[in-house]
Enzyme design. Structure first.
Site, PDB file in Angstrom:
ATOM      1  CG  LEU A  22      -2.329  -0.878   1.137  1.00  0.00           C
ATOM      2  CD1 LEU A  22      -2.777  -1.092   2.476  1.00  0.00           C
ATOM      3  CD2 LEU A  22      -3.210  -0.519   0.117  1.00  0.00           C
ATOM      4  CG  ASP A  41       9.981   0.274   3.271  1.00  0.00           C
ATOM      5  OD1 ASP A  41       8.662  -0.049   3.340  1.00  0.00           O
ATOM      6  OD2 ASP A  41      10.834  -0.743   3.879  1.00  0.00           O
ATOM      7  CE1 TYR A 174      -2.268  -4.552  11.297  1.00  0.00           C
ATOM      8  CE2 TYR A 174      -4.434  -5.581  11.114  1.00  0.00           C
ATOM      9  CZ  TYR A 174      -3.413  -4.549  10.755  1.00  0.00           C
ATOM     10  OH  TYR A 174      -3.801  -4.182   9.459  1.00  0.00           O
ATOM     11  CE  LYS A 178      -2.848  -1.193  11.120  1.00  0.00           C
ATOM     12  NZ  LYS A 178      -2.006  -0.011  10.669  1.00  0.00           N
ATOM     13  CB  THR A 208      -0.281  -5.973   1.277  1.00  0.00           C
ATOM     14  OG1 THR A 208      -0.544  -6.299   2.402  1.00  0.00           O
ATOM     15  CG2 THR A 208      -0.785  -4.744   0.847  1.00  0.00           C
TER      16      THR A 208
END
Length: 306
Positions: A22, A41, A174, A178, A208
């Site tokens: 993404l 990155d 996760y 989030k 991804t």
């Protein structure tokens, strides 16, 4: 090649985790709309291990080959120094920063009884702290600009997930991170609006490295007409618009984005309520709660629940 609309002409955009997936799609899409891009990155593996400058530099070369402007940034944005240097790289390279896209992340999926502290901390660090620190340093810069009489048209796009909105089996760390990003988005939007900063979040679904196993059955090849429904490039147009001046007045919102679908998410808000005006006994509280639940909408199922 720059799009005829040049929606982001003159803007400088920093995208974290932009070497693949993404983030890469976002960086290329911003560049195609005329933005100058800082491509961040670390080049780590899916679980956050290892590091390398290759992915970020490759995206920079892609942007330059298409006639755009970009620089690579290899700092760890989940550290204060790395986040500060991301903002500094934008200012040193292009003289300004207009948009921050927080996207970096990785997975350490486990069922709760098998989820150890290191896996919890690592995911919280890269997702939640990795959103907070770049946002904090960018916000400090924009507040200083506003106080100096140069009110920006600044934009922040954070990356949430359906896991953070509805939950996801096997992803307690996760999902919690989030969900925290959504809360951070709402607070930042409320605090930074006076300085010309808009903050929104997306909950994307795309193919991804992080999702190819979880969504293997639904991430098939392109369908009729050649439309690849799960391509990450399908999410980027909304991100670019949110990161542009064209999104004026939109802040503190969460959008789902998948394939050709965009959904405005409506989060926690009061539902059925009852006020006795006095303290209830446990039995009375239970009776009241049962009546309210019967009058309320059923929650959406947790991803992966059976």
């Amino acid at each position: 090649m720059t799009s005829p609309t040049a929606l982001c002409a003159g803007r400088v955009v920093a995208v974290t985790g932009a070497g693949r997936g993404l983030g890469r799609a976002h960086a290329l899409a911003f560049a195609a709309e005329g933005a100058k891009v800082v491509v961040n990155d670390l080049g780590v593996g899916l679980d956050g291990s290892g590091a390398g400058s290759g992915p970020a530099q490759q995206v920079v070369e892609e942007i330059r080959a298409a006639g755009g402007e970009a620089v690579a940034h290899g700092g760890d944005v989940a550290t204060a120094d790395g986040a500060a240097s991301l903002v500094a790289t934008a200012l040193d390279s292009f003289g300004r920063l207009d948009t921050l896209v927080n996207n970096a992340g990785f997975l350490r999926d486990r069922m709760l009884v098998n989820l150890d502290e290191d896996d919890w901390d690592a995911v919280m660090r890269v997702h939640l702290k990795g959103h907070f620190l770049p946002l904090r340093h960018a916000a400090a810069h924009w507040r200083a600009e506003a106080k100096a009489g140069r009110v920006p048209e600044a934009r922040v796009v954070n990356t949430g997930s359906g896991a953070g909105l509805l939950g996801s089996v096997g992803q307690g760390n996760y999902a919690a991170a989030k969900a925290g990003i959504v809360g951070l988005t709402l607070v930042a939007a409320a605090e930074m609006g006076r300085y010309g900063v808009q903050v929104n979040a997306i909950a994307p679904a795309a193919r991804t490295r992080m999702t190819e196993e979880a969504f293997a059955e639904t991430m098939a090849a392109p369908g009729e007409g050649g439309f690849d429904a799960m391509a990450p490039e399908n999410v980027s147009p909304l991100v670019v618009w949110l990161g542009s001046a064209a999104s004026a007045g939109v802040t503190g919102r969460v959008f789902e984005a998948e394939a050709g679908r965009i959904t405005v998410m409506e989060g926690w808000r009061p539902g059925p309520t009852a006020d006795k005006g006095a303290r209830r006994s446990p039995a009375e509280a239970g009776e009241t709660a049962a009546k309210l639940l019967a009058a309320s909408e059923a929650p959406q199922p947790v991803y992966g629940a059976r």
